[in-house]
Design a protein around this motif. Structure first.
Motif, mmCIF file in Angstrom:
data_model
loop_
_atom_site.group_PDB
_atom_site.id
_atom_site.type_symbol
_atom_site.label_atom_id
_atom_site.label_comp_id
_atom_site.label_asym_id
_atom_site.label_seq_id
_atom_site.Cartn_x
_atom_site.Cartn_y
_atom_site.Cartn_z
ATOM 1 N N VAL A 1 38.775 30.990 28.501
ATOM 2 C CA VAL A 1 39.554 32.149 28.079
ATOM 3 C C VAL A 1 39.657 33.156 29.218
ATOM 4 C CG1 VAL A 1 39.572 34.154 26.549
ATOM 5 C CG2 VAL A 1 39.016 31.901 25.627
ATOM 6 N N ILE A 2 38.549 33.411 29.887
ATOM 7 C CA ILE A 2 38.527 34.369 30.996
ATOM 8 C C ILE A 2 39.377 33.867 32.157
ATOM 9 C CG2 ILE A 2 37.027 35.374 32.768
ATOM 10 C CD1 ILE A 2 34.829 35.437 30.542
ATOM 11 N N GLU A 3 39.276 32.596 32.460
ATOM 12 C CA GLU A 3 40.069 32.030 33.552
ATOM 13 C C GLU A 3 41.560 32.163 33.272
ATOM 14 O OE1 GLU A 3 38.586 28.081 33.852
ATOM 15 O OE2 GLU A 3 36.851 28.662 35.067
ATOM 16 N N LYS A 4 41.962 31.847 32.044
ATOM 17 C CA LYS A 4 43.378 31.964 31.685
ATOM 18 C C LYS A 4 43.862 33.403 31.783
ATOM 19 C CE LYS A 4 44.583 27.739 30.190
ATOM 20 N NZ LYS A 4 45.797 26.996 30.612
ATOM 21 N N ARG A 5 42.990 34.333 31.439
ATOM 22 C CA ARG A 5 43.361 35.746 31.426
ATOM 23 C C ARG A 5 43.417 36.351 32.823
ATOM 24 N NH1 ARG A 5 44.558 40.156 32.306
ATOM 25 N NH2 ARG A 5 44.244 42.068 31.087
ATOM 26 N N TYR A 6 42.449 36.015 33.663
ATOM 27 C CA TYR A 6 42.309 36.737 34.926
ATOM 28 C C TYR A 6 42.576 35.911 36.187
ATOM 29 C CZ TYR A 6 40.285 40.617 32.352
ATOM 30 O OH TYR A 6 40.102 41.671 31.495
ATOM 31 N N GLY B 1 50.249 37.666 37.715
ATOM 32 C CA GLY B 1 50.154 38.947 37.043
ATOM 33 C C GLY B 1 48.809 39.161 36.399
ATOM 34 N N ASN B 2 47.921 38.122 36.571
ATOM 35 C CA ASN B 2 46.550 38.223 36.100
ATOM 36 C C ASN B 2 46.413 38.483 34.604
ATOM 37 O OD1 ASN B 2 45.478 37.716 38.584
ATOM 38 N ND2 ASN B 2 45.333 39.866 39.165
ATOM 39 N N GLN B 3 47.372 37.974 33.805
ATOM 40 C CA GLN B 3 47.209 38.086 32.360
ATOM 41 C C GLN B 3 48.131 37.102 31.663
ATOM 42 O OE1 GLN B 3 48.283 42.028 31.148
ATOM 43 N NE2 GLN B 3 50.432 41.747 31.546
ATOM 44 N N ILE B 4 47.769 36.774 30.474
ATOM 45 C CA ILE B 4 48.621 35.958 29.616
ATOM 46 C C ILE B 4 49.485 36.906 28.811
ATOM 47 C CG2 ILE B 4 48.656 34.390 27.652
ATOM 48 C CD1 ILE B 4 46.138 33.160 28.646
ATOM 49 N N SER C 1 32.746 49.684 32.144
ATOM 50 C CA SER C 1 33.845 49.322 33.024
ATOM 51 C C SER C 1 34.084 47.816 33.076
ATOM 52 C CB SER C 1 33.564 49.841 34.442
ATOM 53 O OG SER C 1 32.394 49.229 34.965
ATOM 54 N N LEU C 2 33.380 47.046 32.241
ATOM 55 C CA LEU C 2 33.540 45.599 32.268
ATOM 56 C C LEU C 2 34.950 45.195 31.845
ATOM 57 C CD1 LEU C 2 30.221 44.268 30.670
ATOM 58 C CD2 LEU C 2 30.831 44.346 33.087
ATOM 59 N N ASP C 3 35.498 44.174 32.511
ATOM 60 C CA ASP C 3 36.743 43.585 32.045
ATOM 61 C C ASP C 3 36.488 42.884 30.719
ATOM 62 O OD1 ASP C 3 38.323 44.374 34.223
ATOM 63 O OD2 ASP C 3 37.640 42.671 35.428
ATOM 64 N N ARG C 4 37.557 42.725 29.934
ATOM 65 C CA ARG C 4 37.382 42.144 28.608
ATOM 66 C C ARG C 4 38.516 41.202 28.252
ATOM 67 N NH1 ARG C 4 36.413 46.851 24.959
ATOM 68 N NH2 ARG C 4 35.375 47.639 26.819
ATOM 69 N N VAL C 5 38.242 40.333 27.297
ATOM 70 C CA VAL C 5 39.258 39.443 26.747
ATOM 71 C C VAL C 5 39.230 39.562 25.231
ATOM 72 C CG1 VAL C 5 39.274 37.778 28.642
ATOM 73 C CG2 VAL C 5 37.652 37.481 26.764
ATOM 74 N N GLU D 1 30.239 32.693 41.534
ATOM 75 C CA GLU D 1 31.349 33.386 40.881
ATOM 76 C C GLU D 1 30.916 34.122 39.625
ATOM 77 O OE1 GLU D 1 31.536 30.002 41.569
ATOM 78 O OE2 GLU D 1 32.508 30.325 43.512
ATOM 79 N N GLU D 2 29.627 34.136 39.320
ATOM 80 C CA GLU D 2 29.162 34.753 38.075
ATOM 81 C C GLU D 2 29.591 36.213 37.978
ATOM 82 O OE1 GLU D 2 24.966 35.858 35.799
ATOM 83 O OE2 GLU D 2 25.036 34.185 37.229
ATOM 84 N N LYS D 3 30.100 36.562 36.794
ATOM 85 C CA LYS D 3 30.520 37.923 36.526
ATOM 86 C C LYS D 3 30.431 38.168 35.025
ATOM 87 C CE LYS D 3 34.435 41.141 37.004
ATOM 88 N NZ LYS D 3 35.847 41.315 37.454
ATOM 89 N N THR D 4 30.070 39.372 34.640
ATOM 90 C CA THR D 4 29.900 39.703 33.224
ATOM 91 C C THR D 4 31.182 40.286 32.636
ATOM 92 O OG1 THR D 4 27.558 40.153 33.606
ATOM 93 C CG2 THR D 4 28.515 40.998 31.571
ATOM 94 N N TYR D 5 31.535 39.805 31.448
ATOM 95 C CA TYR D 5 32.736 40.253 30.740
ATOM 96 C C TYR D 5 32.384 40.626 29.300
ATOM 97 C CZ TYR D 5 35.730 38.267 34.426
ATOM 98 O OH TYR D 5 36.343 37.981 35.621
ATOM 99 N N TYR D 6 33.231 41.453 28.705
ATOM 100 C CA TYR D 6 33.190 41.693 27.271
ATOM 101 C C TYR D 6 34.103 40.672 26.588
ATOM 102 C CZ TYR D 6 30.897 46.321 27.438
ATOM 103 O OH TYR D 6 30.011 47.354 27.595
ATOM 104 N N ILE D 7 33.589 40.034 25.529
ATOM 105 C CA ILE D 7 34.412 39.179 24.681
ATOM 106 C C ILE D 7 34.622 39.917 23.363
ATOM 107 C CG2 ILE D 7 34.683 36.924 23.586
ATOM 108 C CD1 ILE D 7 34.430 36.631 26.546
ATOM 109 N N GLU D 8 35.831 40.397 23.112
ATOM 110 C CA GLU D 8 36.143 41.048 21.835
ATOM 111 C C GLU D 8 36.496 39.975 20.807
ATOM 112 O OE1 GLU D 8 39.359 43.720 22.436
ATOM 113 O OE2 GLU D 8 38.143 45.227 23.488
#
Length: 236
Positions: free
Chosen positions: A203-208, A213-216, A3-7, A56-63
């Protein structure tokens, strides 16, 4: 973890510069024993802790999307590659420190991915003939990585790194130079590891976090760059 958010981060550069080896090192923390040519696109995933060690630590997927092909390929091939350029949140530009042409071609790769391929096929943009204003309004975080540092003799490294230093400035990006066959170049706490983590955080900051709208939006809907022009040089 599912369920991790990803970029989505593109990994672009000429064939043979070591993109697949780099992606494998970034995602598996291991050296790729038998690298092969990438046909189309290969995707691997890195787990990244955003703002590690802070509240603010949070785990994300980096594709990491390793896009194959050469910058001078036919328009049909470039059109095929374009499908990989949708909804991108970051770009890693990879060049071979022993191959000047691969460094020059980073301009073409970036323009192609950003939907601004204004220079005719076979014409390259070189230092001194590049209008950096083209990237003034770019909202996509960029990182420049030079590979095969081990193949440059220590007495020549300063000369080579000085020659390619303009790349990071032109792209308004940080740069990392390494040997993909040696994991110590990305060891925890090293300057390279800090730069890499800072890039993924951006990258995560720009995306979320930084856009409504919480996205680029995808490239076709992004603000087009300024009306600067390019001088063109044929590579000899």
């Amino acid at each position: 973890m599912a369920s991790l958010d990803r970029v989505k981060v593109l990994v672009l550069g000429d064939s043979g510069v070591g993109k697949s080896s780099l992606v494998h090192l970034l995602c598996q923390n291991q050296v790729l024993g038998n690298p092969s040519w990438t046909v189309g696109c290969s995707v691997d995933v890195r787990v990244h802790d955003y703002r590690e060690g802070t509240p603010e630590e949070k785990t994300y997927y980096i594709e990491l999307w390793d896009v194959g092909g050469s910058v001078g390929s036919a328009s049909s091939v470039k059109s095929t590659r374009a499908v990989f350029y949708n909804s991108v949140n970051g770009i890693i530009l990879v060049h071979d420190l022993t191959n000047k042409k691969s460094s020059q071609n980073l301009y073409r790769w970036s323009l192609e991915a950003l939907n601004r391929d204004l220079v005719p096929t076979g014409v390259l943009v070189t230092n001194g003939d590049y209008d950096r204003e083209q990237f003034a309004d770019n909202q996509i975080p960029l990182l420049v990585i030079g590979t095969k540092l081990d193949q440059i003799h220590e007495t020549k490294r300063h000369e080579v790194l000085t020659r390619i230093a303009f790349l990071a400035e032109d792209f308004n990006a940080e740069e990392i130079n390494l040997d993909c066959t040696n994991p110590r170049y990305l060891a925890a706490g090293s300057s390279n590891a800090v730069k890499l983590s800072r890039f993924f955080d951006k990258v995560i900051e720009k995306r979320y976090f930084l856009r409504e709208g919480n996205q680029i939006p995808g490239f076709p809907d992004r603000k087009r760059f300024g009306g600067g022009t390019f001088k063109s040089l044929h590579y000899d």
